[in-house]
Design an enzyme around this catalytic site. Structure first.
Site, mmCIF file in Angstrom:
data_model
loop_
_atom_site.group_PDB
_atom_site.id
_atom_site.type_symbol
_atom_site.label_atom_id
_atom_site.label_comp_id
_atom_site.label_asym_id
_atom_site.label_seq_id
_atom_site.Cartn_x
_atom_site.Cartn_y
_atom_site.Cartn_z
ATOM 1 N N SER A 140 0.829 -1.195 0.000
ATOM 2 C CA SER A 140 0.000 0.000 0.000
ATOM 3 C C SER A 140 0.875 1.260 0.000
ATOM 4 O O SER A 140 1.652 1.464 -0.920
ATOM 5 C CB SER A 140 -0.972 -0.044 1.184
ATOM 6 O OG SER A 140 -2.084 0.799 0.997
ATOM 7 N N ASP A 236 -1.759 14.580 13.070
ATOM 8 C CA ASP A 236 -1.781 15.916 12.467
ATOM 9 C C ASP A 236 -1.106 15.900 11.100
ATOM 10 O O ASP A 236 -1.626 16.453 10.121
ATOM 11 C CB ASP A 236 -1.091 16.934 13.385
ATOM 12 C CG ASP A 236 -1.974 17.364 14.544
ATOM 13 O OD1 ASP A 236 -3.171 17.030 14.535
ATOM 14 O OD2 ASP A 236 -1.468 18.044 15.457
ATOM 15 N N HIS A 295 -7.010 -6.602 0.691
ATOM 16 C CA HIS A 295 -5.909 -5.645 0.601
ATOM 17 C C HIS A 295 -4.710 -6.082 1.427
ATOM 18 O O HIS A 295 -3.566 -5.883 1.019
ATOM 19 C CB HIS A 295 -6.419 -4.271 1.060
ATOM 20 C CG HIS A 295 -5.411 -3.173 0.929
ATOM 21 N ND1 HIS A 295 -4.747 -2.892 -0.250
ATOM 22 C CD2 HIS A 295 -4.946 -2.275 1.850
ATOM 23 C CE1 HIS A 295 -3.930 -1.870 -0.066
ATOM 24 N NE2 HIS A 295 -4.032 -1.482 1.195
#
Length: 314
Positions: A140, A236, A295
């Site tokens: 990924s 963040d 996946h």
């Protein structure tokens, strides 16, 4: 349900065996407080982002054989590959390296997050460990990092393996922004016993993420720091740069080395319409599908995953 059970099997590997060697440059792990993830770098995005000293584990093996490097995906960490790495080292005799990407696992936090800077991190680490040229296998997000490294520095990559990802934006990751948003809104009062705090976090995530296995996978990133639970992901930075991580940088050059795109038969991350761009950038690419895998191929079908990679290396 079956896919969820297979994904859940990966969670048992998180607490797996100890490895002989572990490293982390000069920085200690840095963690994000629930619900906000602070950065340990002190700055707000330097003009020239610098490589970080990534956390890694290395299994020793035959120095004459190219090492194998496994890179995890978004929200993951190097321990996702513990069982795979151990089995691969035992079966092939190769050195096997697993690495935490920046802002993940035990690697340092930084406000900078892109495939370009993650490639730079590896360009710094791999030669320093004496592991180049190596076989690099990324799942990924890690697969796109591996692709970019091979395109930028082909002399460092003996062979490339991209696991259920392509250089083309797909629809499989459409829920990832919701995952980040949900984790950022988790609010755990101080003083709760850890078992209750973890259950509360799961309850709060469940309003957005119905899949229990996915919630449990994300909750492996909730760890104890200074007596309270905190996210070790830099949420963040991930929230700020997620749009860049769900696409791939535009490149004109090609990587001419042997390349394997290993896809899950039940996954929607790589579509046949992606194949022309795959072949443009990686003209020697083979595309292989693992049946009955989603996946997370390495978690759902570990033996098939190992066999496919071993076959590619012959």
């Amino acid at each position: 349900v079956r896919a969820g059970q297979r994904l859940a099997s990966m969670l048992r590997w998180i607490r797996a065996w100890k490895l002989p060697r572990e490293g982390l440059g000069s920085h200690s792990p840095s963690f994000a407080r629930v619900p906000v993830a602070p950065s340990s770098s002190g700055g707000r995005g330097e003009a020239e982002p610098r490589p970080l000293p990534l956390s890694y584990r290395l299994l020793d093996g035959e120095a004459a054989l190219p090492a194998v490097v496994f890179l995890h995906g978004l929200f993951g960490c190097k321990t996702n590959f513990n069982s795979i790495a151990k089995a691969f080292a035992q079966q092939t005799g190769r050195r096997v390296l697993t690495v935490d990407a920046r802002n993940h696992g035990n690697s340092p936090h930084s406000p900078d997050m892109s495939y370009e800077i993650m490639s730079q991190d590896l360009q710094d680490l791999l030669p320093r460990l004496g592991l180049v040229p190596c076989v690099i296998a990324g799942h990924s997000m890690g697969g796109r990092t591996a692709m970019l490294l091979a395109l930028q520095r082909p002399e460092l990559v003996e062979r490339l393996i991209a696991v259920d990802i392509s250089p083309v934006e797909g629809t499989g990751s459409s829920q990832f922004p919701a995952y980040v948003a949900a984790m950022r809104t988790v609010n755990i009062p101080d003083g709760l016993p850890h078992s209750r705090a973890r259950k509360l976090a799961d309850e709060q995530l469940s309003s957005v993420i119905q899949n229990l296995a996915v919630r449990q996978y994300l909750l492996t990133n909730l760890v104890e720091v200074d007596g309270r639970l905190a996210w070790r992901l830099n949420l963040d930075a991930l929230a700020q740069h997620l749009d860049k991580l769900l696409t791939f940088p535009q490149r004109q050059e090609s990587y001419l080395g042997p390349t394997l795109f290993l896809l899950g038969g039940n996954s929607q991350f790589v579509h046949p319409s992606h194949h022309p761009e795959i072949m443009r950038l990686f003209p020697r690419a083979q595309i292989q599908t693992v049946p009955n895998a989603g996946h997370w191929i390495h978690a759902e079908r570990p033996q098939d995953f190992i066999a496919a990679i071993r076959g590619f290396l012959v």
